[in-house]
Scaffold this motif. Sequence first.
Motif, PDB file in Angstrom:
ATOM      1  N   CYS A 135       0.858  -1.188   0.000  1.00  0.00           N
ATOM      2  CA  CYS A 135       0.000   0.000   0.000  1.00  0.00           C
ATOM      3  C   CYS A 135       0.895   1.239   0.000  1.00  0.00           C
ATOM      4  O   CYS A 135       1.688   1.433   0.916  1.00  0.00           O
ATOM      5  CB  CYS A 135      -0.906   0.000   1.233  1.00  0.00           C
ATOM      6  SG  CYS A 135      -1.783   1.552   1.511  1.00  0.00           S
ATOM      7  N   HIS A 136       0.767   2.067  -1.043  1.00  0.00           N
ATOM      8  CA  HIS A 136       1.614   3.261  -1.176  1.00  0.00           C
ATOM      9  C   HIS A 136       0.877   4.546  -0.805  1.00  0.00           C
ATOM     10  O   HIS A 136       1.355   5.642  -1.116  1.00  0.00           O
ATOM     11  CB  HIS A 136       2.137   3.367  -2.604  1.00  0.00           C
ATOM     12  CG  HIS A 136       3.034   2.241  -3.011  1.00  0.00           C
ATOM     13  ND1 HIS A 136       4.230   1.976  -2.377  1.00  0.00           N
ATOM     14  CD2 HIS A 136       2.904   1.288  -3.978  1.00  0.00           C
ATOM     15  CE1 HIS A 136       4.802   0.930  -2.932  1.00  0.00           C
ATOM     16  NE2 HIS A 136       4.019   0.486  -3.909  1.00  0.00           N
ATOM     17  N   GLU A 137      -0.250   4.444  -0.122  1.00  0.00           N
ATOM     18  CA  GLU A 137      -1.040   5.626   0.222  1.00  0.00           C
ATOM     19  C   GLU A 137      -0.482   6.271   1.486  1.00  0.00           C
ATOM     20  O   GLU A 137      -1.022   6.112   2.590  1.00  0.00           O
ATOM     21  CB  GLU A 137      -2.510   5.228   0.417  1.00  0.00           C
ATOM     22  CG  GLU A 137      -3.459   6.405   0.534  1.00  0.00           C
ATOM     23  CD  GLU A 137      -3.298   7.402  -0.599  1.00  0.00           C
ATOM     24  OE1 GLU A 137      -2.786   8.506  -0.316  1.00  0.00           O
ATOM     25  OE2 GLU A 137      -3.640   7.073  -1.741  1.00  0.00           O
ATOM     26  N   ARG A 138       0.610   7.010   1.327  1.00  0.00           N
ATOM     27  CA  ARG A 138       1.268   7.595   2.488  1.00  0.00           C
ATOM     28  C   ARG A 138       0.485   8.753   3.083  1.00  0.00           C
ATOM     29  O   ARG A 138       0.773   9.192   4.198  1.00  0.00           O
ATOM     30  CB  ARG A 138       2.691   8.033   2.118  1.00  0.00           C
ATOM     31  CG  ARG A 138       3.545   6.863   1.654  1.00  0.00           C
ATOM     32  CD  ARG A 138       5.011   7.139   1.708  1.00  0.00           C
ATOM     33  NE  ARG A 138       5.763   6.005   1.189  1.00  0.00           N
ATOM     34  CZ  ARG A 138       7.046   5.783   1.416  1.00  0.00           C
ATOM     35  NH1 ARG A 138       7.740   6.628   2.163  1.00  0.00           N
ATOM     36  NH2 ARG A 138       7.655   4.730   0.900  1.00  0.00           N
ATOM     37  N   THR A 139      -0.499   9.252   2.376  1.00  0.00           N
ATOM     38  CA  THR A 139      -1.335  10.314   2.942  1.00  0.00           C
ATOM     39  C   THR A 139      -2.175   9.800   4.109  1.00  0.00           C
ATOM     40  O   THR A 139      -2.785  10.607   4.822  1.00  0.00           O
ATOM     41  CB  THR A 139      -2.262  10.913   1.875  1.00  0.00           C
ATOM     42  OG1 THR A 139      -3.062   9.883   1.285  1.00  0.00           O
ATOM     43  CG2 THR A 139      -1.455  11.610   0.790  1.00  0.00           C
TER      44      THR A 139
ATOM     45  N   TYR B 191       1.249  -1.603   4.473  1.00  0.00           N
ATOM     46  CA  TYR B 191       1.648  -0.201   4.276  1.00  0.00           C
ATOM     47  C   TYR B 191       3.132  -0.138   4.003  1.00  0.00           C
ATOM     48  O   TYR B 191       3.949  -0.621   4.799  1.00  0.00           O
ATOM     49  CB  TYR B 191       1.295   0.625   5.505  1.00  0.00           C
ATOM     50  CG  TYR B 191       1.740   2.069   5.416  1.00  0.00           C
ATOM     51  CD1 TYR B 191       0.968   3.005   4.733  1.00  0.00           C
ATOM     52  CD2 TYR B 191       2.936   2.487   5.996  1.00  0.00           C
ATOM     53  CE1 TYR B 191       1.381   4.339   4.645  1.00  0.00           C
ATOM     54  CE2 TYR B 191       3.347   3.808   5.911  1.00  0.00           C
ATOM     55  CZ  TYR B 191       2.563   4.728   5.226  1.00  0.00           C
ATOM     56  OH  TYR B 191       2.981   6.034   5.132  1.00  0.00           O
ATOM     57  N   PHE B 192       3.523   0.464   2.869  1.00  0.00           N
ATOM     58  CA  PHE B 192       4.925   0.543   2.482  1.00  0.00           C
ATOM     59  C   PHE B 192       5.443   1.946   2.761  1.00  0.00           C
ATOM     60  O   PHE B 192       5.014   2.927   2.145  1.00  0.00           O
ATOM     61  CB  PHE B 192       5.101   0.208   0.996  1.00  0.00           C
ATOM     62  CG  PHE B 192       6.544   0.073   0.596  1.00  0.00           C
ATOM     63  CD1 PHE B 192       7.256  -1.070   0.907  1.00  0.00           C
ATOM     64  CD2 PHE B 192       7.192   1.100  -0.071  1.00  0.00           C
ATOM     65  CE1 PHE B 192       8.596  -1.198   0.554  1.00  0.00           C
ATOM     66  CE2 PHE B 192       8.538   0.987  -0.423  1.00  0.00           C
ATOM     67  CZ  PHE B 192       9.235  -0.169  -0.114  1.00  0.00           C
ATOM     68  N   GLY B 193       6.351   2.017   3.705  1.00  0.00           N
ATOM     69  CA  GLY B 193       6.884   3.296   4.150  1.00  0.00           C
ATOM     70  C   GLY B 193       7.398   3.124   5.558  1.00  0.00           C
ATOM     71  O   GLY B 193       7.731   2.010   5.990  1.00  0.00           O
TER      72      GLY B 193
END
Length: 433
Positions: free
Chosen positions: A190-194, A299-301
């Motif tokens: 998941c790249h939704e860092r917001t 979640y990726f981050g």
Amino acid sequence: MSVEQDVKVVESCMVTPSEETPRKGLWISPIDLTWATRGHTPTVHLYLPGSGPVDGFFDVPRLKAALAKALVAFYPLAGRLGMDSNGRAEIDCTGEGALFVVALSDLTVEDFSKLKPSRELKRLFIPRVEDYSPPLMCGLQVNFLKGGGVAIGMTLHHTSADAMSAFHFLQTWAAFSRDAAAAAALELPCHERTLLRPRSPPVVHPDALTVFCPRVGKSEPPGAVENVIFVLSKDQVDAIKRACTGRADGGRVSSFCAVSAHVWRCLCVARQLPADATTRLTFPANIRRSLRPPLPDTYFGNGIVMLGAVAKVQDIVCSDELASVAGRIRDVIRRMDDELVRSVIDHLEMAGSQTFMPSGRMPVTELKVVSWRGMPVYDADFGWGKPVAMHRAVQPHGGIICLIDDDGGSMRIVLSAEPGIVKDFERLLHAKF
């Protein structure tokens, strides 16, 4: 050992995603920003030819093709660290690729097994991402050892991923190397860092910053560091837990809290800290399940915040206070809820560049414990068996302990500390309860 003598690079190239990927500036969260100046995190996995099918053992074209497929899902790793129009750091998703290096080593598996986390280990087995500007997000090096065996060196820019995200990427690359079905069984990142965007207006709860530790004391000039790996058996871990509860079954204290309390005490004693000095233990805590709603596990981050417990040395080293020390750590973890995490994010956004973590050496009163327990550290099977060993290639400075699962419920303790205290620390670590 010299790099030139022990390692020969036979290939170096950029592997790009096998399909078209988004080309954009990827906004990064205030938590990501705290790691922007910390560079890359290097790790090494060791594989033996006898641990799986030997046909085409770590076939390079197969690995490159698998990496190109993995980079489609993990496209930020094919980008570069950049800046947006306001001068704020972001990941520039350019699709330029990840650095891929193939090297031949004069070292054997036995030689490798004797190496501890060190600058030497990093030089030998980790690709030189420092040579590139703007900074790369990802570098990988396949090292073929003399007499058989492969060491996979991986280094990811900390702005792009924490440990959980890094191992997710490694698993995916390995799965594509095995077969398409294995890769299809893995969840996409998941790249939704917001999801970690600060609130508007920002609100910092007054109690949040009492356990949040954006900085680890005042940095001091780097000094000599010795890196040593110890192993606590399952029986020793259980004994430490019993000492924290007084119960035969170890009670209701986690292995992390119990072992962290024990190593905190051992380090305070080994360093001969004054009884009235203030000491602090800090640790990165996974926030994915603490938010409401929770972040996706994929979640990726950077889904971590630094928490800490503070006490007087005399309250840590007292012989009958191990349960109290474990309780201090447990109480900090229990306070991590949605409001605390949101307050931390808001605080980091308001503080801006002042929250960047300093380099250099931590004060001797500080200890940072990093836990990779419960993570898929050994699950990266490229088709020739799982790794037989894994650890970080180098620690940036002293005062850090990394906890990693080992065979049969035992635990590896990777210590980075000033050389003069290592023997005393080992004696205290293995003392009977």
